[in-house]
Write a protein that holds these residues in place. Sequence first.
Motif, PDB file in Angstrom:
ATOM      1  N   GLU A  54     -11.199  19.716  -3.742  1.00 29.96           N
ATOM      2  CA  GLU A  54     -10.783  21.082  -3.435  1.00 29.96           C
ATOM      3  C   GLU A  54      -9.299  21.286  -3.714  1.00 29.96           C
ATOM      4  OE1 GLU A  54     -12.851  23.415  -2.641  1.00 29.96           O
ATOM      5  OE2 GLU A  54     -14.623  22.154  -2.344  1.00 29.96           O
ATOM      6  N   ALA A  55      -8.879  22.545  -3.722  1.00 36.46           N
ATOM      7  CA  ALA A  55      -7.470  22.889  -3.969  1.00 36.46           C
ATOM      8  C   ALA A  55      -6.566  22.259  -2.917  1.00 36.46           C
ATOM      9  CB  ALA A  55      -7.299  24.400  -3.998  1.00 36.46           C
ATOM     10  N   GLY A  56      -5.350  21.910  -3.316  1.00 33.77           N
ATOM     11  CA  GLY A  56      -4.375  21.323  -2.405  1.00 33.77           C
ATOM     12  C   GLY A  56      -3.413  20.422  -3.121  1.00 33.77           C
ATOM     13  N   SER A  57      -2.532  19.768  -2.362  1.00 39.40           N
ATOM     14  CA  SER A  57      -1.572  18.812  -2.925  1.00 39.40           C
ATOM     15  C   SER A  57      -1.859  17.433  -2.346  1.00 39.40           C
ATOM     16  CB  SER A  57      -0.139  19.232  -2.604  1.00 39.40           C
ATOM     17  OG  SER A  57       0.168  20.466  -3.220  1.00 39.40           O
ATOM     18  N   PHE A  58      -1.861  16.429  -3.195  1.00 36.96           N
ATOM     19  CA  PHE A  58      -2.224  15.087  -2.748  1.00 36.96           C
ATOM     20  C   PHE A  58      -1.738  14.062  -3.774  1.00 36.96           C
ATOM     21  CE2 PHE A  58      -5.707  17.398  -4.720  1.00 36.96           C
ATOM     22  CZ  PHE A  58      -5.963  16.630  -5.840  1.00 36.96           C
ATOM     23  N   VAL A  59      -1.691  12.789  -3.350  1.00 36.93           N
ATOM     24  CA  VAL A  59      -1.316  11.693  -4.242  1.00 36.93           C
ATOM     25  C   VAL A  59      -2.584  11.017  -4.751  1.00 36.93           C
ATOM     26  CG1 VAL A  59      -0.195   9.444  -4.441  1.00 36.93           C
ATOM     27  CG2 VAL A  59       0.911  11.289  -3.175  1.00 36.93           C
ATOM     28  N   LEU A  60      -2.698  10.947  -6.050  1.00 42.16           N
ATOM     29  CA  LEU A  60      -3.845  10.342  -6.715  1.00 42.16           C
ATOM     30  C   LEU A  60      -3.420   8.986  -7.253  1.00 42.16           C
ATOM     31  CD1 LEU A  60      -6.741  11.325  -7.343  1.00 42.16           C
ATOM     32  CD2 LEU A  60      -5.888  12.232  -9.501  1.00 42.16           C
ATOM     33  N   GLN A  61      -4.233   7.968  -6.999  1.00 41.69           N
ATOM     34  CA  GLN A  61      -3.896   6.606  -7.441  1.00 41.69           C
ATOM     35  C   GLN A  61      -5.076   5.973  -8.168  1.00 41.69           C
ATOM     36  OE1 GLN A  61      -2.728   3.975  -4.258  1.00 41.69           O
ATOM     37  NE2 GLN A  61      -2.739   2.139  -5.557  1.00 41.69           N
ATOM     38  N   GLY A  88       0.802  -1.219   0.000  1.00 41.65           N
ATOM     39  CA  GLY A  88       0.000   0.000   0.000  1.00 41.65           C
ATOM     40  C   GLY A  88       0.832   1.264   0.000  1.00 41.65           C
ATOM     41  N   GLY A  89       2.126   1.137  -0.184  1.00 46.14           N
ATOM     42  CA  GLY A  89       3.004   2.301  -0.188  1.00 46.14           C
ATOM     43  C   GLY A  89       2.944   3.059  -1.507  1.00 46.14           C
ATOM     44  N   ILE A  90       3.554   4.227  -1.504  1.00 47.47           N
ATOM     45  CA  ILE A  90       3.575   5.086  -2.689  1.00 47.47           C
ATOM     46  C   ILE A  90       4.974   5.048  -3.299  1.00 47.47           C
ATOM     47  CG2 ILE A  90       3.313   7.450  -3.532  1.00 47.47           C
ATOM     48  CD1 ILE A  90       1.412   7.893  -1.128  1.00 47.47           C
ATOM     49  N   ALA A 117       0.017   9.722  -9.353  1.00 44.81           N
ATOM     50  CA  ALA A 117       0.446  11.079  -9.700  1.00 44.81           C
ATOM     51  C   ALA A 117       0.358  11.953  -8.439  1.00 44.81           C
ATOM     52  CB  ALA A 117      -0.427  11.677 -10.802  1.00 44.81           C
ATOM     53  N   ARG A 118       1.372  12.789  -8.252  1.00 44.24           N
ATOM     54  CA  ARG A 118       1.344  13.763  -7.156  1.00 44.24           C
ATOM     55  C   ARG A 118       0.765  15.052  -7.743  1.00 44.24           C
ATOM     56  NH1 ARG A 118       3.869  12.973  -2.575  1.00 44.24           N
ATOM     57  NH2 ARG A 118       5.336  11.509  -3.559  1.00 44.24           N
ATOM     58  N   VAL A 134      -9.943   3.939  -7.192  1.00 37.66           N
ATOM     59  CA  VAL A 134      -9.367   5.285  -7.108  1.00 37.66           C
ATOM     60  C   VAL A 134      -9.126   5.656  -5.645  1.00 37.66           C
ATOM     61  CG1 VAL A 134      -9.752   7.734  -7.601  1.00 37.66           C
ATOM     62  CG2 VAL A 134     -10.504   5.999  -9.244  1.00 37.66           C
ATOM     63  N   LYS A 135      -7.927   6.174  -5.382  1.00 40.10           N
ATOM     64  CA  LYS A 135      -7.583   6.605  -4.015  1.00 40.10           C
ATOM     65  C   LYS A 135      -6.983   8.001  -4.042  1.00 40.10           C
ATOM     66  CE  LYS A 135      -6.635   1.939  -2.221  1.00 40.10           C
ATOM     67  NZ  LYS A 135      -5.615   1.057  -1.572  1.00 40.10           N
ATOM     68  N   ILE A 136      -7.270   8.766  -3.010  1.00 42.42           N
ATOM     69  CA  ILE A 136      -6.617  10.059  -2.784  1.00 42.42           C
ATOM     70  C   ILE A 136      -5.916   9.976  -1.439  1.00 42.42           C
ATOM     71  CG2 ILE A 136      -6.941  12.538  -2.424  1.00 42.42           C
ATOM     72  CD1 ILE A 136      -9.317  12.469  -4.269  1.00 42.42           C
ATOM     73  N   ASP A 137      -4.587  10.102  -1.458  1.00 44.21           N
ATOM     74  CA  ASP A 137      -3.765   9.948  -0.248  1.00 44.21           C
ATOM     75  C   ASP A 137      -4.099   8.653   0.497  1.00 44.21           C
ATOM     76  OD1 ASP A 137      -2.226  12.206  -0.600  1.00 44.21           O
ATOM     77  OD2 ASP A 137      -3.548  13.502   0.558  1.00 44.21           O
TER      78      ASP A 137
END
Length: 416
Positions: free
Chosen positions: A396-403, A338-340, A410-411, A381-384
Amino acid sequence: MDKSQQENAAEAALPLSDAVQHALAVTKRGVDELLIEQEFAQKLARSEKTGKPLRIKLGLDPTAPDLHLGHTVVLNKMRQLQDLGHTVIFLIGDFTSMIGDPSGRNATRPQLTREQIEENAKTYFSQASLVLDASKTEIRYNSEWSDALGVRGMIKLASRYTVARMMERDDFTKRFKAGTPISVHEFLYPLMQGYDSVALESDLELGGTDQKFNLLVGRELQKDWGQEPQCILTMPLLEGLDGVEKMSKSKNNYIGITEPGNTMFAKVMSISDEMMWRYYDLLSFTSIEHIAAEKQAVAQGKNPRNVKVALAQEIVTRFHSAQAAQDALADFENRSKGGIPDDIPEVSLNGAPLAIGNLLKSAGLCASTSEALRMVEQGGVKIDGATVSDKALKVEAGSFVLQVGKRKFARVHLSA
């Protein structure tokens, strides 16, 4: 019996040396068919006696810009023959590509433009050199002699084969019976490929099992030109990641030989345990004895995952490096927990709040919003690290890892 026949009979009667028997065994490993084996043994014996290497031909039409592992099945065999000291000819079919190979087709293949062919050809040999020894490879383009034929020469060549013999070809017969159009120019393809063998005076031509008809045409045309006919060697077609269809970029079931090591490793690990042995037989350079021992070990309880890891590492090492293979294994194990991954792309987007479907498409993780929403629906689909279940979600706006799925990351830096 004429003089040449007497000489051939005398050659056939001579016992084969250890070196020739070894070369024959190397040649036959993993092949579908070698025609005609006795003739090829004679060619090998003559080569050993005279010191003159055999001329071994492989033609590839640059119909796509990249090579995949399916192409390397026959390239690996070329490299083995090259290591035995023979001359290998990597023939780029820049002329025949304009006709389009009808092999295995149930419809006329779309014709490529000269510009498309030239662009694709640029990368073919550089990629093939990841398998072949480039310094010992003769690279040719069949436009060298095909363009020079002209209309008169083409008509003369076409006169050497009958329509009845062309219709012996299985795919032509099926299309004819089904009422599917067959264009006249498609009959020219096997003739032009056969003429390549005449122009190059090849002793052996390699191809996939779907190329057998074309290779046999080469034998017949060489006889017409007074040449000793080439032997032909067909290699099995490698199934893609789905385990069913032939590996192909158009079917998206391929492993590209220039893909990142992590991607290659993960794709190899995705094949079934049963298909793994097929990949070992056609892609691995390990000995037949080692593969048999691994099969027995798995039958006795060894985890097939460990055997598949060894195969994935061998392939990544071949096209990248041993260090890349180690890094790919570490990355794969990290993802399995489950790591990035460390090397994910960074994407900057604006327009927040952004609908999840549009976000996935804009980040390059899905080809369309409909595919994106389908992946959300399937829980892919996962976000963080958190699974997204709401298809109407606006991010919403921000920084996150999309899977998406197991391998796409993608970061994302999303602003208003």
